[in-house]
Design an enzyme around this catalytic site. Structure first.
Site, PDB file in Angstrom:
ATOM      1  N   SER A  75       0.604  -1.345   0.069  1.00 19.41           N
ATOM      2  CA  SER A  75      -0.186  -0.379   0.077  1.00 19.41           C
ATOM      3  C   SER A  75       0.548   1.103   0.050  1.00 19.41           C
ATOM      4  CB  SER A  75      -1.286  -0.427   1.092  1.00 19.41           C
ATOM      5  OG  SER A  75      -1.549  -1.236   0.947  1.00 19.41           O
TER       6      SER A  75
HETATM    7  N1  SAM Z   1      -0.336  -5.286   4.177  1.00 18.56           N
HETATM    8  C1  SAM Z   1       0.443  -5.553   3.151  1.00 18.56           C
HETATM    9  C2  SAM Z   1       1.828  -4.754   3.124  1.00 18.56           C
HETATM   10  O1  SAM Z   1       1.942  -4.468   3.898  1.00 18.56           O
HETATM   11  O2  SAM Z   1       2.275  -5.026   2.176  1.00 18.56           O
HETATM   12  C3  SAM Z   1      -0.672  -4.815   1.340  1.00 18.56           C
HETATM   13  C4  SAM Z   1      -1.821  -6.297   1.086  1.00 18.56           C
HETATM   14  S1  SAM Z   1      -2.395  -6.034  -0.322  1.00 18.56           S
HETATM   15  C5  SAM Z   1      -2.662  -4.314  -0.808  1.00 18.56           C
HETATM   16  C6  SAM Z   1      -3.450  -7.456   0.275  1.00 18.56           C
HETATM   17  C7  SAM Z   1      -3.415  -8.632   0.229  1.00 18.56           C
HETATM   18  O3  SAM Z   1      -4.194  -9.089   1.134  1.00 18.56           O
HETATM   19  C8  SAM Z   1      -3.499  -9.531  -0.326  1.00 18.56           C
HETATM   20  O4  SAM Z   1      -1.956  -9.763  -0.718  1.00 18.56           O
HETATM   21  C9  SAM Z   1      -4.525 -11.030  -0.687  1.00 18.56           C
HETATM   22  O5  SAM Z   1      -3.286 -11.967  -1.349  1.00 18.56           O
HETATM   23  C10 SAM Z   1      -4.002 -10.479   0.728  1.00 18.56           C
HETATM   24  N2  SAM Z   1      -5.623 -11.509   0.721  1.00 18.56           N
HETATM   25  C11 SAM Z   1      -6.904 -11.005   0.212  1.00 18.56           C
HETATM   26  N3  SAM Z   1      -8.063 -11.540   0.713  1.00 18.56           N
HETATM   27  C12 SAM Z   1      -7.276 -11.766   2.144  1.00 18.56           C
HETATM   28  C13 SAM Z   1      -7.867 -13.076   3.025  1.00 18.56           C
HETATM   29  N4  SAM Z   1      -9.292 -13.885   2.798  1.00 18.56           N
HETATM   30  N5  SAM Z   1      -7.424 -13.079   3.982  1.00 18.56           N
HETATM   31  C14 SAM Z   1      -5.879 -13.472   3.704  1.00 18.56           C
HETATM   32  N6  SAM Z   1      -5.024 -12.248   2.699  1.00 18.56           N
HETATM   33  C15 SAM Z   1      -6.000 -11.714   1.849  1.00 18.56           C
END
Ligand code: SAM
Length: 221
Positions: free
Chosen positions: A62
């Site tokens: 993000s």
């Molecule tokens: N917090 C992260 C960072 O600092 O890099 C950025 C996260 S990215 C915007 C969103 C993440 O949420 C992705 O890696 C995606 O695979 C994960 N995601 C989506 N749905 C999910 C779920 N139900 N459970 C766990 N992770 C999930």
């Protein structure tokens, strides 16, 4: 070779302080964690840009400002147990790890979870626990949490998160359509919940039992 310390300080000054981030502990954490170590070699020189960046698997790290706003809304003092949903690169977990006692972070894409785990080990972050599963279910075996931060966009606020918060706990989550959302802070009180809306935002979808369905094209924006 860029001077990453100067770029990081500049990021804190120009992207965070000027936009109203005030919590000194959050500003200090953002000025400390080496964001360039959470992106690929190819993107290192863009790590402190005012934007989200690709981390592969169709996912993103993000924008720094969004990380700071969400972290500030968790209102951490230092002794909390926090759940993050969406480990991604591990950057947000690293920020949390220096602001609270214990971080549990869930990622559904095993490859990303493993890469983040390796980073934490290499960089010496010892209070981050990575779980590979569907984060829309929360983490009942570790509940209740003082804070829950969801770094992917949900169509609505899943009850699972509210039920896994302590009374007085905070949930920070982007909620809305698949392509644009509003950042919410939900506080659990003795008598119910208090919901506040913050900034508009754009996150990748939260995919799982209480989120979006993979490949869902039912646009709602
Ligand atoms: N917090 C992260 C960072 O600092 O890099 C950025 C996260 S990215 C915007 C969103 C993440 O949420 C992705 O890696 C995606 O695979 C994960 N995601 C989506 N749905 C999910 C779920 N139900 N459970 C766990 N992770 C999930």
């Amino acid at each position: 070779m860029e001077d990453f310390t100067s770029l990081r300080n500049l990021m804190v000054e120009t992207q965070l302080k000027t936009r109203g981030i005030k919590d000194k502990r959050v500003l200090n954490a953002m000025g400390t964690v080496e964001r360039h170590l959470f992106v690929s070699e190819l993107l290192k020189n863009h790590a402190y840009d005012d934007s989200a960046l690709s981390i592969g698997e169709g996912q993103t790290i993000s924008q720094p400002y969004m990380v700071a706003v969400m972290t500030e809304l968790l209102e951490l003092k230092g002794d909390e147990k926090v759940l993050e949903v969406g480990t991604g690169s591990g950057y947000q977990s690293a920020i949390l790890s220096i602001l609270c006692a214990e971080v549990f972070t869930i990622e559904r894409i095993v490859l990303l979870a493993e890469k983040a785990e390796e980073r934490f080990k290499k960089l010496g972050y010892k209070n981050i626990h990575v779980v590979k599963s569907d984060g829309t279910l929360g983490l009942p075996e570790q509940a209740p949490f003082d804070g829950i931060i969801v770094t992917a966009a949900a169509p609505e606020i899943p009850d699972t998160y509210v039920s896994q918060l302590k009374t007085g706990g905070r949930l920070v989550i982007p909620v809305g359509g698949r392509y644009s959302q509003i950042l919410y802070q939900v506080k659990k009180t003795g008598s119910g919940i208090k919901t506040s809306m913050f900034t508009p935002c754009v996150f990748v979808p939260l995919i799982g039992k209480h989120g979006w369905t993979e490949g869902d094209t039912n646009n709602n924006y």
